[in-house]
Scaffold this motif. Structure first.
Motif, PDB file in Angstrom:
ATOM      1  N   MET A 162      85.732 -29.781  66.239  1.00  0.00           N
ATOM      2  CA  MET A 162      87.128 -29.412  66.459  1.00  0.00           C
ATOM      3  C   MET A 162      87.170 -28.123  67.277  1.00  0.00           C
ATOM      4  N   LEU A 163      87.169 -28.292  68.590  1.00  0.00           N
ATOM      5  CA  LEU A 163      87.120 -27.158  69.509  1.00  0.00           C
ATOM      6  C   LEU A 163      88.434 -26.389  69.565  1.00  0.00           C
ATOM      7  N   GLN A 164      89.515 -27.015  69.097  1.00  0.00           N
ATOM      8  CA  GLN A 164      90.808 -26.336  68.974  1.00  0.00           C
ATOM      9  C   GLN A 164      91.097 -26.195  67.481  1.00  0.00           C
ATOM     10  N   PRO A 165      90.453 -25.231  66.838  1.00  0.00           N
ATOM     11  CA  PRO A 165      90.485 -25.190  65.369  1.00  0.00           C
ATOM     12  C   PRO A 165      91.876 -25.000  64.776  1.00  0.00           C
ATOM     13  N   TYR A 197      88.039 -34.396  64.068  1.00  0.00           N
ATOM     14  CA  TYR A 197      87.035 -34.812  65.045  1.00  0.00           C
ATOM     15  C   TYR A 197      85.652 -34.439  64.522  1.00  0.00           C
ATOM     16  N   TRP A 198      84.751 -35.403  64.533  1.00  0.00           N
ATOM     17  CA  TRP A 198      83.415 -35.176  63.998  1.00  0.00           C
ATOM     18  C   TRP A 198      82.489 -36.289  64.464  1.00  0.00           C
ATOM     19  N   GLY A 199      81.203 -36.124  64.236  1.00  0.00           N
ATOM     20  CA  GLY A 199      80.235 -37.164  64.528  1.00  0.00           C
ATOM     21  C   GLY A 199      79.107 -37.102  63.526  1.00  0.00           C
ATOM     22  N   PRO A 233      80.686 -19.080  65.154  1.00  0.00           N
ATOM     23  CA  PRO A 233      81.997 -18.407  65.264  1.00  0.00           C
ATOM     24  C   PRO A 233      83.161 -19.299  64.865  1.00  0.00           C
ATOM     25  N   ASN A 234      83.061 -20.581  65.187  1.00  0.00           N
ATOM     26  CA  ASN A 234      84.080 -21.555  64.797  1.00  0.00           C
ATOM     27  C   ASN A 234      83.480 -22.487  63.754  1.00  0.00           C
ATOM     28  N   PRO A 235      83.746 -22.261  62.472  1.00  0.00           N
ATOM     29  CA  PRO A 235      83.161 -23.116  61.434  1.00  0.00           C
ATOM     30  C   PRO A 235      83.571 -24.578  61.540  1.00  0.00           C
TER      31      PRO A 235
END
Length: 303
Positions: free
Chosen positions: A194-197, A258-260, A175-177
């Motif tokens: 990125m939970l706050q897209p 934000y990424w890993g 749902p959130n790419p």
């Protein structure tokens, strides 16, 4: 390796509790112990005279920590368990992961055991603190099943509160790419988190070199991106496949995204960040050979 990992720094003896002599040794130890930890089922403990009531009679200050597969009540309290079954499969974790068209993934050794063990250690510390105030010990009960329910608590609580039950949809329908994983040109994977897209959307578009997407009405805000998530992921897949992981690291970090990175076990064992935080303890084997051992994630500054 697993035995070395979980028993570093311990001293041990073997007592056969099927014989009165073995029971007597353990009961004598429990009579002067601060803590007893057991993973035997309650019915078996009672038969051996190792249940809480029996040991408390000789040592009222005893903190008795009982770890079971499914708990100490209910129709399955005596069911045998490993974390693969009680923690991973029964608690809903296994069915919540993977791709919708594939079988659910299994866990790796000790994933549930280690998490549950940390929780039990915290509970024991709290019980010892309470004993310092009250003067008496208590029994602590914890199960692999309930620990798994707690780990998946966000999804389970959502099901209870709203009726929505999460099921694997696969990465192509995330749902959130911007909370999804993508493959890079060198065959590596990275996970956007990125939970706050909306907060990151403009800078993310700049990082991937597609600032035009920020003005695309299909992706203008999180609700419409949700409606067009498959389209956006189809756009992002070839973009991420056009550069290496190292190149993406620079681009994403440079734009505050934000990424890993997804690492193998071999990479983790030599990860510079793990080494900097002393995640591995240098030890010596009985024959004198050096070995690095994974440390507990808890670090004490003074003790």
């Amino acid at each position: 390796p697993a035995f070395q990992l979980d028993n570093r720094g311990k001293r041990g003896i073997v007592c056969d509790l099927r014989h009165p002599e073995g029971q007597a040794v353990v009961q004598a130890l429990a009579a002067r112990a601060d803590v007893v930890v057991t993973n035997l089922r309650r019915r078996k403990l009672a038969a051996l005279g190792m249940d809480y009531e029996s040991l408390r009679a000789r040592n009222p200050r005893l903190v008795y920590a009982s770890l079971t597969g499914y708990g100490t009540a209910g129709p399955e309290q005596d069911r045998a368990a490993f974390d693969y079954a009680a923690f991973w499969a029964r608690a809903g974790i296994m069915a919540s992961l993977g791709e919708p068209e594939g079988p659910p993934p299994t866990q790796r050794p000790g994933m549930g055991d280690h998490m549950t063990g940390l929780g039990l250690a915290g509970a024991i510390a709290a019980a010892l603190y309470a004993r310092d105030r009250s003067g008496t010990g208590q029994e602590i009960q914890m199960s692999l099943f309930h620990a798994g329910v707690w780990m998946l608590g966000s999804d389970i609580q959502a099901a209870i509160t709203t009726g929505y039950c999460h099921r694997p949809m696969g990465r192509h329908a995330a749902p959130n790419p911007l909370f999804n994983f993508y493959r890079t040109r060198d065959g590596r994977w990275l996970h956007l988190i990125m939970l706050q897209p909306d907060r990151h959307w403009t800078s993310f578009c700049r990082a991937i070199g597609r600032e035009d997407l920020s003005a695309d009405p299909r992706f203008a805000a999180a609700p419409v991106r949700f409606q067009h998530c498959r389209e956006l992921i189809a756009i992002l897949d070839p973009i991420f496949a056009s550069r290496t992981l190292e190149e993406w690291a620079a681009a994403l970090d440079g734009n505050g995204c934000y990424w890993g990175k997804v690492q193998s076990v071999e990479e983790v064992s030599d990860d510079p960040q793990a080494l900097a935080t002393e995640a591995f303890a240098p030890v010596e084997l009985p024959d004198g050979r050096p070995l690095r051992m994974v440390r507990s994630p808890v670090r004490f500054a003074a003790t």
